[in-house]
Design a protein around this motif. Structure first.
Motif, PDB file in Angstrom:
ATOM      1  N   ARG A 100       0.803  -1.201   0.054  1.00  0.00           N
ATOM      2  CA  ARG A 100       0.341   0.206   0.097  1.00  0.00           C
ATOM      3  C   ARG A 100       0.709   1.375   0.020  1.00  0.00           C
ATOM      4  N   ASP A 101       2.309   0.998   0.988  1.00  0.00           N
ATOM      5  CA  ASP A 101       2.915   2.522   0.647  1.00  0.00           C
ATOM      6  C   ASP A 101       4.624   1.752   1.237  1.00  0.00           C
ATOM      7  N   LYS A 127      -1.697  -4.063   0.398  1.00  0.00           N
ATOM      8  CA  LYS A 127      -3.359  -3.427   0.716  1.00  0.00           C
ATOM      9  C   LYS A 127      -4.347  -4.309   1.117  1.00  0.00           C
ATOM     10  N   THR A 128      -5.288  -3.473   1.055  1.00  0.00           N
ATOM     11  CA  THR A 128      -6.141  -4.547   1.710  1.00  0.00           C
ATOM     12  C   THR A 128      -7.713  -3.872   1.084  1.00  0.00           C
ATOM     13  N   ASP A 173     -13.879  -2.825   3.133  1.00  0.00           N
ATOM     14  CA  ASP A 173     -14.343  -1.992   2.554  1.00  0.00           C
ATOM     15  C   ASP A 173     -16.013  -1.713   2.807  1.00  0.00           C
ATOM     16  N   ILE A 189      -6.030  -0.424   9.417  1.00  0.00           N
ATOM     17  CA  ILE A 189      -5.277  -1.473   8.428  1.00  0.00           C
ATOM     18  C   ILE A 189      -4.113  -2.756   9.176  1.00  0.00           C
ATOM     19  N   ASP A 216      -7.753   0.462   0.636  1.00  0.00           N
ATOM     20  CA  ASP A 216      -6.512   0.901  -0.321  1.00  0.00           C
ATOM     21  C   ASP A 216      -7.122   1.027  -1.886  1.00  0.00           C
TER      22      ASP A 216
END
Length: 738
Positions: free
Chosen positions: A441-442, A448-449, A452, A485, A497
């Protein structure tokens, strides 16, 4: 002596030359890789057939690998085919060429290491080998020291079991065998009667231990085991055992048991790998990769496989549905039990249930909710499905899937697991174990997930039915929050993400009706409404198939209260018959059309109870794609609870369907629409409406539209080029060469 004139000699020579095919007259040979796709070869070898054109002078055939001749590798085999086992492939591209006078062809074989990866992308690490067994037993053999970091071994190890006359398996020692009179005999479905002795091969492929079991004669274990000379005791059909659970382990474990009497006595080969056991390795792409690699190994060592079907309970069902979605042809039939639809859309519900339990336990909303209120908000029979104290409840899974510090023995107890003081440690989350699919993600390197819950209106169906009040609804949605996260509760809703929901759908992490509709499915639907394995999941699959194909004719639901007599054998034999019919169908129908056209008469929805036996009455069994939730209610007022009677078969729902989603239950992140009072049967006060607007400033889920990034996933995707997936396209074919 008769003399031949020069003219006669020339005429004879001309006639002989005319009888040879000219280069222009010959079609190109076709080179076919029998053990798998030519671009997905593994382990350095491949079983290959060369189909020569009519009239080719095969006695003059020349086959080469990377320009080096392969004398003696190919020959006309007993079945009339020209087949050879090509060995010595280097990693990467290898050119296999075949020529006869007047025609030639070549194909590129792309080889990958036996330890993988082939399609799954970067492998998770660290990885601990366990091939060396300090105290080996007859059922847990020592495989020797690993040869490398991928746990490869010198050679597979063989062991034997036999079936006793009292119907159990016992260790068979070839050096000291039991008297023949103590060994049961068995007649396979091919009509071969043999001693019921099972050879089990244990080896390592794709970093995981595997077992292959098949009827065999230990007095001569190599007899018949050539890919072009299949042993009579094997019917060339494969049965795969997928394991349940979901764990993010980093160490080798043993595969599940392959001593399946139902399959073995019919002549099937039975296979299992720890990499297809979700209880040690919860990564469906690696699972599919392992099935592919081990099927290649079986084809190269034992012979081509006619068809494959698999059985899986709970986490095993995840894998069945995902493999059918993403890697068509890997399995032709599915026997799911406790049939979760996939890993990620059920993972949404684990998060939902954790949030619901926290909300109820905190009392922060100032509202009281009865057991019936909670059941209707979640869509379940009662509150324990989400919250417990039922032993198997979804709130207990929340942290397990989402908190990087939590997990089973494979990850949660790892000495280098992530913590606030060890930010570079192993993260025990579902997304981090599948980072090769979702990507980071970064700069933290966390995966990333796609989780949601923005726009989700918890309890919407209950509100619309007048079963909860407007204040209960508003307070719930106002305070439910989400997880960050690191799996920690936050007041804000969860947001996927950027790109993660799109990857979840486009990569096939959400099982899709297209692929699910192209395999034969006989689902064993245990009457389970009290805990997390409740049977609605099978209807989710049904609705996904229906949504894409317009019917669900390839899926059979067998519901039962109390296990029916000979249930495993009934399901197995019906699936075997079904696939044999499909195999025999040489028409131009599509795979799905063949599945539907060749469905046996017995392959119909049914339900069973000990008191009533089997019934195929669809209304009674409640097997519609939109099943009824009608149930007797025990108690009144705050004590009311659904209590289905003996002849009632209600099908409850999941948290997202109870929040307004369709029965396909397949959206990771919803599209939003503005709040509108016209969408509700309930009336809100001005203050309540203002609070609702504050909860949903950008709107609520619009379930008349597809979810964000929701598309039909392309089949056969690889992650070798990075996260997100790249479709491989059509399998490579041989091309003509001069």
């Amino acid at each position: 002596m008769r003399r031949t004139t020069l003219a006669q000699a020339c005429a004879t020579l001309a006639a002989a030359c005319a009888s040879l095919p000219s280069q222009a007259a010959l079609d190109a040979p076709e080179i076919v890789v029998l053990s798998g796709r030519a671009d997905l070869v593994s382990g350095g070898d491949a079983l290959v057939e060369i189909k020569w054109p009519a009239g080719a002078a095969t006695a003059m055939a020349k086959v080469s690998l990377n320009g080096v001749a392969l004398p003696g590798v190919f020959a006309k085999r007993p079945d009339g085919r020209y087949v050879g086992l090509v060995k010595g492939l280097k990693d990467g591209a290898n050119v296999l060429a075949a020529r006869v006078p007047g025609a030639g062809a070549q194909i590129t074989l792309t080889n990958h290491p036996l330890g993988g990866p082939v399609i799954s992308g970067a492998q998770v690490g660290p990885w601990q080998c366990a091939t060396k067994v300090a105290n080996p037993t007859a059922t847990n053999p020592d495989l020797g020291d690993p040869l490398d970091a991928q746990c490869n071994i010198a050679a597979p190890v063989l062991r034997y079991q036999y079936r006793t006359l009292n119907g159990s398996f016992a260790v068979y020692d070839p050096a000291n065998p039991p008297p023949p009179g103590q060994i049961a005999s068995v007649t396979t479905d091919a009509g071969k009667t043999v001693p019921y002795i099972v050879r089990i091969e244990r080896g390592v492929i794709n970093r995981g231990k595997y077992d292959i079991a098949v009827l065999a004669n230990p007095a001569d274990p190599t007899a018949g085991w050539q890919p072009w000379a299949v042993a009579d005791s094997w019917n060339r059909k494969l049965y795969w055992k997928f394991g349940s659970g979901c764990e993010f382990g980093r160490a080798q474990a043993n595969p599940g048991s392959v001593l399946d009497d139902v399959a073995l006595r019919r002549g099937y080969m039975v296979a299992s790998s720890e990499m297809t056991n979700y209880g040690t390795h919860c990564n469906d792409v690696t699972s599919a990769e392992t099935v592919m690699m081990l099927k290649e190994h079986i084809t190269e060592r034992y012979g081509p496989i006619r068809y494959t079907f698999g059985e899986g309970n709970s986490g095993g069902a995840h894998q069945l549905h995902l493999h059918a979605t993403n890697y068509p042809g890997l399995l032709q039939g599915l026997l799911p039990s406790n049939g979760w639809q996939d890993t990620w859309t059920t993972g949404r519900e684990f998060a939902d249930c954790g949030l619901l339990k926290r909300y109820y336990d905190s009392g922060v909303g100032g509202q009281a909710y009865t057991v019936m209120d909670r059941a209707l908000i979640a869509g379940h029979r009662w509150n324990q499905v989400c919250e417990g104290p039922a032993n198997v409840n979804m709130a207990s899974r929340t942290a397990f899937y989402m908190d990087p510090q939590v997990g089973g023995g494979g990850c949660g107890t790892h000495p280098d697991r992530w913590s606030a003081s060890n930010l570079d440690g192993i993260r025990c989350t579902l997304q981090d174990y599948n980072i090769a699919v979702f990507g980071p993600r970064d700069a933290t390197g966390y995966a990333k997930t796609p989780q949601d819950n923005v726009g989700i209106q918890y309890g919407f169906a209950a509100l619309q039915a007048g079963r909860i009040t407007a204040e209960q609804f508003v307070a719930l949605n106002e305070h439910i929050g989400g997880y960050d996260i690191n799996g920690q509760w936050q007041a804000a809703r969860m947001q996927a993400d950027p790109g993660a929901a799109e990857v979840a759908h486009a990569s096939g992490r959400v099982a899709h009706g297209k692929g699910l509709g192209e395999v034969a499915i006989i689902a064993g639907v245990n009457w389970q409404v009290d805990e997390e394995h409740y049977d609605f999941r099978n209807y989710v699959i049904r609705n996904r198939i229906l949504s894409h194909h317009g019917d669900h004719d390839n899926q059979v639901l067998w519901r039962y209260k109390g296990t029916p007599p000979d249930f495993a054998a009934l399901r197995f034999d019906l699936m075997s018959e079904w696939l044999a019919r499909v195999e025999a169908d040489t028409s131009g129908r599509t795979p799905r059309q063949k599945i539907v056209a060749n469905k046996p008469d017995a392959a119909v929805d049914a339900c069973y109870s000990a008191a009533r036996g089997w019934s195929t009455d669809a209304a009674y069994c409640n097997t519609s794609a939109q099943p009824s939730m009608a149930s007797t209610v025990a108690g009144t007022g705050a004590n009311a609870v659904f209590q289905p009677g003996a002849d009632e078969w209600p099908v409850f729902r999941d948290t997202r369907v109870a929040s307004g989603e369709a029965l396909t239950s397949d959206i990771m992140k919803c599209q939003l629409k503005p709040l509108s009072a016209a969408d509700y049967t309930a009336s809100f006060t001005g203050a309540q409406w203002a609070r609702l607007q504050a909860v949903f400033p950008n709107g609520v889920c619009d379930y008349t539209r597809a979810g964000v990034g929701q598309v039909v996933p392309a089949p056969w995707q690889s992650y070798m080029a990075g996260p997100g997936g790249t479709p491989l396209g059509e399998a490579p074919r041989s091309v003509r060469i001069p």
